[in-house]
Design a protein around this motif. Structure first.
Motif, PDB file in Angstrom:
ATOM      1  N   LYS A   1      76.687 -11.183  49.064  1.00 28.85           N
ATOM      2  CA  LYS A   1      77.319 -11.484  47.773  1.00 28.85           C
ATOM      3  C   LYS A   1      77.648 -10.231  46.959  1.00 28.85           C
ATOM      4  N   CYS A   2      77.495  -9.048  47.557  1.00 26.42           N
ATOM      5  CA  CYS A   2      77.774  -7.814  46.840  1.00 26.42           C
ATOM      6  C   CYS A   2      78.988  -7.112  47.440  1.00 26.42           C
ATOM      7  N   GLU A   3      80.006  -6.937  46.643  1.00 29.04           N
ATOM      8  CA  GLU A   3      81.229  -6.290  47.112  1.00 29.04           C
ATOM      9  C   GLU A   3      81.120  -4.771  47.060  1.00 29.04           C
ATOM     10  N   GLY A   4      80.104  -4.258  46.425  1.00 28.82           N
ATOM     11  CA  GLY A   4      79.931  -2.824  46.260  1.00 28.82           C
ATOM     12  C   GLY A   4      79.237  -2.532  44.949  1.00 28.82           C
ATOM     13  N   PHE A   5      78.565  -1.397  44.872  1.00 24.45           N
ATOM     14  CA  PHE A   5      77.795  -1.087  43.679  1.00 24.45           C
ATOM     15  C   PHE A   5      78.699  -0.724  42.499  1.00 24.45           C
ATOM     16  N   GLU A   6      78.504  -1.439  41.410  1.00 21.90           N
ATOM     17  CA  GLU A   6      79.209  -1.157  40.163  1.00 21.90           C
ATOM     18  C   GLU A   6      78.170  -1.171  39.054  1.00 21.90           C
ATOM     19  N   LEU A   7      77.922  -0.030  38.449  1.00 22.65           N
ATOM     20  CA  LEU A   7      76.828   0.116  37.494  1.00 22.65           C
ATOM     21  C   LEU A   7      77.108  -0.595  36.181  1.00 22.65           C
ATOM     22  N   HIS A   8      76.195  -1.481  35.780  1.00 19.44           N
ATOM     23  CA  HIS A   8      76.253  -2.100  34.459  1.00 19.44           C
ATOM     24  C   HIS A   8      76.040  -0.999  33.421  1.00 19.44           C
ATOM     25  N   TYR A   9      76.740  -1.060  32.323  1.00 20.54           N
ATOM     26  CA  TYR A   9      76.773   0.087  31.418  1.00 20.54           C
ATOM     27  C   TYR A   9      75.465   0.351  30.683  1.00 20.54           C
ATOM     28  N   TRP A  10      74.487  -0.575  30.709  1.00 17.65           N
ATOM     29  CA  TRP A  10      73.181  -0.220  30.147  1.00 17.65           C
ATOM     30  C   TRP A  10      71.987  -0.825  30.878  1.00 17.65           C
ATOM     31  N   ARG A  11      72.204  -1.729  31.799  1.00 14.61           N
ATOM     32  CA  ARG A  11      71.065  -2.401  32.435  1.00 14.61           C
ATOM     33  C   ARG A  11      70.461  -1.646  33.624  1.00 14.61           C
ATOM     34  N   LYS A  12      71.100  -0.617  34.156  1.00 11.76           N
ATOM     35  CA  LYS A  12      70.647   0.119  35.349  1.00 11.76           C
ATOM     36  C   LYS A  12      70.669  -0.761  36.603  1.00 11.76           C
TER      37      LYS A  12
ATOM     38  N   ARG B   1      76.512  -4.683  38.632  1.00  6.67           N
ATOM     39  CA  ARG B   1      77.157  -5.818  37.950  1.00  6.67           C
ATOM     40  C   ARG B   1      77.478  -6.952  38.914  1.00  6.67           C
ATOM     41  N   ASN B   2      77.666  -6.618  40.188  1.00  3.22           N
ATOM     42  CA  ASN B   2      78.075  -7.637  41.156  1.00  3.22           C
ATOM     43  C   ASN B   2      76.920  -8.495  41.652  1.00  3.22           C
ATOM     44  N   CYS B   3      75.805  -7.850  42.015  1.00  2.86           N
ATOM     45  CA  CYS B   3      74.702  -8.612  42.620  1.00  2.86           C
ATOM     46  C   CYS B   3      73.433  -8.625  41.779  1.00  2.86           C
ATOM     47  N   LYS B   4      73.418  -7.856  40.672  1.00  3.21           N
ATOM     48  CA  LYS B   4      72.289  -7.796  39.741  1.00  3.21           C
ATOM     49  C   LYS B   4      71.043  -7.128  40.334  1.00  3.21           C
TER      50      LYS B   4
END
Length: 413
Positions: A19-30, A33-36
């Protein structure tokens, strides 16, 4: 300050690839965004970044011999001790050379000692390049030594006061707790008598917990030394790990040099010593400061909230799905994460087998064998004759309900 952007690396999550298309960093959660999942779960090439992080950790400490500063920008870089072992392997009528590269090894001059140390670690935790152990080390570097536990620029929008308090905190733990394990043979160690202040502090909150008179270690067999962690005797010829802040009267098996909270092997033997216990960086900091469950950063502000048994920055007590602030509104906990009611109904709510609509978390429902129904006459009823089954005996078959064997047989025939 810092982290006001998103980064996409295109690296799929090792934990949930489907379910993860690739790592995309959430702007403050570390997190991604794709797979949490956390960054440590993604195969992101970051050795240089990790070396910079550890280099900064050792800056202004007694461990500056383990770092080098780059000429162009003066940034401290961790000088990892990479160990390469070669051995001849007979192959038909010739001999080939087998090479094993350890991405990290104890910084000792005696390579035989370093090799013995590695062989005493569980195989799945030996950091051989390209192996499960190398991936384990990489994950633990991210987990045990978060950059945002030492560098204010890696944190999200700290106030000048928070930056000042964080810098004081980092300076204090570098002075009082941070250390790097030392690999030696027990018989080769000189024991230092700890001072009285160190004993009063539970064995190690002073700047040098081993200050005192030097005493030669009496001749003893290895079996007379016992591991501080497992209490079992050392074997003759086996190396041990020592922690200077604990005092050289204590030693550990290589595989026992672990964090007292998470039980994980202390990555690169980097430890924090407090009240007679070893900690990784993360769990030492957790013992000193509250940590925000939203952004994973330590909290240095005077005001924060406590909810669901966890601490939160006021601005970070948000829905885990849409990031809306949850103060004063209804939320539901899903896998220990708070979610607003709207996102819960859309993404997480149980579906009624009767009407096929989402079930509001605030209304009554009936659950049986992983199936759910609204606790209403029009939903919880016999699939054959429509008799209401609330408070009645029933038969369940693959999500269908029956009031009697007769109705079941009639429906299933």
């Amino acid at each position: 300050m810092g982290l006001g952007h998103e980064e996409g690396f295109g690296a799929p999550c090792l934990k949930c690839k489907e379910k993860c298309e690739g790592f995309e960093l959430h702007y403050w959660r570390k997190i991604c965004r794709n797979c949490k999942c956390g960054q440590e779960e993604h195969d992101i090439p970051s050795s240089s970044e990790e070396d910079r992080k550890v280099g900064k950790l050792f800056e202004d400490t007694k461990y500056t011999t383990l770092i080098a500063k780059l000429k162009n920008d003066g940034i401290p870089l961790y000088k990892r001790n990479v160990m390469i072992l070669t051995s001849p392997v007979p192959y038909k009528k010739s001999v080939t050379i087998d090479t094993v590269t350890y991405e990290w090894a104890p910084p000792v001059q005696n390579q035989t000692l370093a090799k013995q140390y590695m062989q005493m670690l569980p195989k799945e935790k030996q950091p051989v390049a390209g192996s499960e152990g190398a991936q384990y080390r990489k994950k633990q570097l991210a987990k045990q030594l978060p950059a945002h536990d030492q560098d204010p620029s890696k944190c999200h929008e700290l106030s000048p006061s928070e930056v000042r308090h964080m810098e004081q905190f980092v300076k204090k733990y570098k002075k009082e707790a941070l250390g790097v394990g030392d690999v030696k043979l027990p018989g080769d160690v000189e024991v230092r008598a700890p001072d009285e202040n160190n004993l009063k502090n539970g064995g190690g909150r002073g700047t040098s917990s081993t200050v005192g008179t030097m005493e030669k270690s009496p001749d003893r067999k290895a079996s007379q030394y016992s591991c501080y962690h497992c209490k079992l005797s050392m074997k003759e010829g086996d190396p041990a790990v020592y922690a200077e802040r604990a005092g050289y009267d204590k030693l550990w098996h290589p595989g026992c040099f672990v964090c007292g909270t998470c039980g994980e092997l202390l990555v690169d033997m980097i430890y924090f010593w407090k009240n007679g216990n070893l900690y990784c960086g993360r769990h030492y900091c957790d013992s000193e400061r509250p940590r925000c469950a939203g952004c994973d950063e330590l909290i240095f502000s005077n005001e924060y909230t406590l909810a669901e048994g966890q601490n939160w920055h006021l601005k970070h007590f948000c829905c885990f799905d849409c990031d809306c602030v949850l103060a004063g509104i209804t939320y539901i906990t899903v896998n220990d994460k708070p979610v607003c009611k709207s996102c819960y109904m859309k993404n997480h709510a149980a579906i009624c087998q009767g009407c096929h609509n989402a079930i509001d978390p605030e209304v009554q429902r009936v659950s049986y064998n992983n199936f759910n129904w609204h606790a209403k006459r029009e939903c919880f009823l016999c699939s054959c004759c429509s008799k209401c089954l609330i408070g009645q005996k029933f038969i369940s078959v693959e999500g269908m309900l029956f009031c009697s064997v007769a109705c079941k047989e009639k429906m299933m025939s």
